[in-house]
Design a protein around this motif. Structure first.
Motif, PDB file in Angstrom:
ATOM      1  N   ASP A  52      56.200  44.226  38.154  1.00 16.15           N
ATOM      2  CA  ASP A  52      54.807  43.887  38.455  1.00 16.15           C
ATOM      3  C   ASP A  52      53.900  44.721  39.359  1.00 16.15           C
ATOM      4  OD1 ASP A  52      53.361  41.462  38.088  1.00 16.15           O
ATOM      5  OD2 ASP A  52      53.494  40.672  39.920  1.00 16.15           O
ATOM      6  N   ILE A  53      53.851  45.968  38.913  1.00 14.15           N
ATOM      7  CA  ILE A  53      52.994  46.796  39.391  1.00 14.15           C
ATOM      8  C   ILE A  53      51.869  46.896  39.013  1.00 14.15           C
ATOM      9  CG2 ILE A  53      53.033  49.543  40.032  1.00 14.15           C
ATOM     10  CD1 ILE A  53      56.017  49.724  39.299  1.00 14.15           C
ATOM     11  N   PRO A  54      50.706  46.834  39.831  1.00 15.35           N
ATOM     12  CA  PRO A  54      49.318  46.899  39.277  1.00 15.35           C
ATOM     13  C   PRO A  54      49.074  48.137  38.815  1.00 15.35           C
ATOM     14  CG  PRO A  54      49.460  46.219  41.674  1.00 15.35           C
ATOM     15  CD  PRO A  54      50.773  46.737  41.084  1.00 15.35           C
ATOM     16  N   THR A  55      48.522  48.183  37.518  1.00 16.65           N
ATOM     17  CA  THR A  55      48.299  49.543  36.725  1.00 16.65           C
ATOM     18  C   THR A  55      46.917  50.233  37.300  1.00 16.65           C
ATOM     19  OG1 THR A  55      46.959  48.488  34.917  1.00 16.65           O
ATOM     20  CG2 THR A  55      49.324  48.944  34.679  1.00 16.65           C
ATOM     21  N   ARG A  56      45.994  49.485  37.838  1.00 21.32           N
ATOM     22  CA  ARG A  56      44.563  49.876  38.218  1.00 21.32           C
ATOM     23  C   ARG A  56      43.692  50.471  37.148  1.00 21.32           C
ATOM     24  NH1 ARG A  56      48.093  51.929  41.958  1.00 21.32           N
ATOM     25  NH2 ARG A  56      47.497  54.122  41.368  1.00 21.32           N
ATOM     26  N   PHE A  57      44.436  50.328  35.850  1.00 23.20           N
ATOM     27  CA  PHE A  57      43.763  50.883  34.556  1.00 23.20           C
ATOM     28  C   PHE A  57      42.282  50.751  34.554  1.00 23.20           C
ATOM     29  CE2 PHE A  57      43.208  51.277  29.897  1.00 23.20           C
ATOM     30  CZ  PHE A  57      43.639  52.671  29.665  1.00 23.20           C
ATOM     31  N   GLN A  58      42.020  49.187  34.438  1.00 20.71           N
ATOM     32  CA  GLN A  58      40.510  48.825  33.984  1.00 20.71           C
ATOM     33  C   GLN A  58      39.808  49.358  35.412  1.00 20.71           C
ATOM     34  OE1 GLN A  58      39.444  47.565  31.570  1.00 20.71           O
ATOM     35  NE2 GLN A  58      41.438  47.287  30.609  1.00 20.71           N
ATOM     36  N   THR A  59      40.114  49.272  36.539  1.00 20.17           N
ATOM     37  CA  THR A  59      39.519  49.771  37.616  1.00 20.17           C
ATOM     38  C   THR A  59      39.034  51.433  37.410  1.00 20.17           C
ATOM     39  OG1 THR A  59      40.338  48.388  39.231  1.00 20.17           O
ATOM     40  CG2 THR A  59      39.267  50.100  40.356  1.00 20.17           C
ATOM     41  N   LEU A  60      40.011  52.144  36.834  1.00 19.95           N
ATOM     42  CA  LEU A  60      39.649  53.330  36.956  1.00 19.95           C
ATOM     43  C   LEU A  60      38.794  53.769  35.551  1.00 19.95           C
ATOM     44  CD1 LEU A  60      43.337  54.839  37.645  1.00 19.95           C
ATOM     45  CD2 LEU A  60      41.251  55.242  39.058  1.00 19.95           C
ATOM     46  N   LEU A  61      38.951  52.932  34.693  1.00 19.87           N
ATOM     47  CA  LEU A  61      38.081  53.063  33.347  1.00 19.87           C
ATOM     48  C   LEU A  61      36.579  53.026  33.867  1.00 19.87           C
ATOM     49  CD1 LEU A  61      39.674  50.942  30.695  1.00 19.87           C
ATOM     50  CD2 LEU A  61      39.166  53.374  30.587  1.00 19.87           C
ATOM     51  N   ARG A  62      36.331  51.655  34.566  1.00 23.01           N
ATOM     52  CA  ARG A  62      35.162  51.691  35.136  1.00 23.01           C
ATOM     53  C   ARG A  62      34.606  52.734  36.206  1.00 23.01           C
ATOM     54  NH1 ARG A  62      37.126  46.427  35.979  1.00 23.01           N
ATOM     55  NH2 ARG A  62      37.629  46.708  37.979  1.00 23.01           N
ATOM     56  N   GLU A  63      35.504  53.125  37.001  1.00 21.45           N
ATOM     57  CA  GLU A  63      35.150  54.183  37.975  1.00 21.45           C
ATOM     58  C   GLU A  63      34.648  55.572  37.055  1.00 21.45           C
ATOM     59  OE1 GLU A  63      38.253  55.191  40.576  1.00 21.45           O
ATOM     60  OE2 GLU A  63      37.982  53.207  41.622  1.00 21.45           O
ATOM     61  N   ASN A  64      35.236  55.664  35.962  1.00 17.02           N
ATOM     62  CA  ASN A  64      35.030  56.881  35.091  1.00 17.02           C
ATOM     63  C   ASN A  64      34.072  56.738  34.033  1.00 17.02           C
ATOM     64  OD1 ASN A  64      37.077  59.282  35.777  1.00 17.02           O
ATOM     65  ND2 ASN A  64      38.332  57.565  36.262  1.00 17.02           N
ATOM     66  N   GLY A  65      33.400  55.393  34.171  1.00 18.56           N
ATOM     67  CA  GLY A  65      31.998  55.146  33.082  1.00 18.56           C
ATOM     68  C   GLY A  65      32.724  55.127  31.539  1.00 18.56           C
ATOM     69  N   LYS A  66      34.091  54.693  31.384  1.00 20.64           N
ATOM     70  CA  LYS A  66      34.692  54.630  30.039  1.00 20.64           C
ATOM     71  C   LYS A  66      35.070  53.202  29.685  1.00 20.64           C
ATOM     72  CE  LYS A  66      34.547  59.108  29.533  1.00 20.64           C
ATOM     73  NZ  LYS A  66      33.618  59.673  28.622  1.00 20.64           N
ATOM     74  N   THR A  67      35.461  53.248  28.332  1.00 23.99           N
ATOM     75  CA  THR A  67      36.087  51.731  28.069  1.00 23.99           C
ATOM     76  C   THR A  67      37.409  52.003  27.515  1.00 23.99           C
ATOM     77  OG1 THR A  67      35.529  52.126  25.507  1.00 23.99           O
ATOM     78  CG2 THR A  67      33.872  51.064  27.189  1.00 23.99           C
ATOM     79  N   GLU A  68      38.164  51.076  27.329  1.00 22.91           N
ATOM     80  CA  GLU A  68      39.537  51.331  26.924  1.00 22.91           C
ATOM     81  C   GLU A  68      39.765  51.835  25.439  1.00 22.91           C
ATOM     82  OE1 GLU A  68      43.574  48.625  25.441  1.00 22.91           O
ATOM     83  OE2 GLU A  68      42.133  47.903  27.235  1.00 22.91           O
TER      84      GLU A  68
END
Length: 173
Positions: A52-68
């Motif tokens: 149950d480790i948070p990936t922070r993937f969506q947050t990092l996408l937003r910070e870098n102005g990218k989508t999945e």
């Protein structure tokens, strides 16, 4: 004059080498501490689960102005086991496999890093070899889990605090 030409040629050849070049992207960095208990033996593979480790993937996408959809791959950049107090002896480990998965699909393990055979010299650090596997399907979720599997050469004798360090790289164009 001939020496200068040789040096110039060598400079040109090695300046074009881009072995360590990494394209644009962002890093996902994780650390987890655990205990390597005394009395672990060589006849079974020992699994250490970090759930149950948070990936922070969506947050990092937003910070870098990218989508999945912009992310081409998520690959392992670095993985290691380090004795927290400098007193670990990783010569006891014969094989290590670090796999990531989601709790909703525990059989969908992806090996992110491994080491076999491991060095037989006593060391406080065990660097794992990053695999080429794309872990995007796991890391694009909100949470993920890690299975660190260790096969030992001999019994452990001391309780050893260990830090697992994992760095993944999400790459895009």
């Amino acid at each position: 004059m001939r020496t200068q030409v040789v040096w110039l040629a060598l400079f040109f050849v090695f300046s074009q080498c881009k072995k360590d070049h990494i394209g644009p992207g962002f890093d996902l960095i994780y650390q987890r501490d655990f205990l390597l208990a005394p009395g672990l033996g060589p006849f079974v593979t020992h699994h250490f689960y970090f759930r149950d480790i948070p990936t922070r993937f969506q947050t990092l996408l937003r910070e870098n102005g990218k989508t999945e959809a912009d992310i081409q791959a998520v690959i392992t950049r670095q993985a290691s086991l380090v004795g927290i107090f400098g007193d670990a002896d990783f010569s006891v480990v014969e094989e290590a496999s670090l796999r990531v998965f989601t709790e909703s699909d525990p059989k969908g393990l992806i090996e992110a890093a491994y080491r076999f055979p491991t060095p037989i010299d006593r060391s406080n650090v065990l660097d794992l070899i990053p695999s080429l596997a794309n872990t995007k399907r796991v890391m694009a979720n909100e949470r993920f889990s890690i299975d660190l599997a260790l096969r030992l050469r001999r019994n452990t004798t001391d309780e050893t605090p260990v830090r697992l360090s994992l760095t993944l790289r999400a790459t895009y164009n």
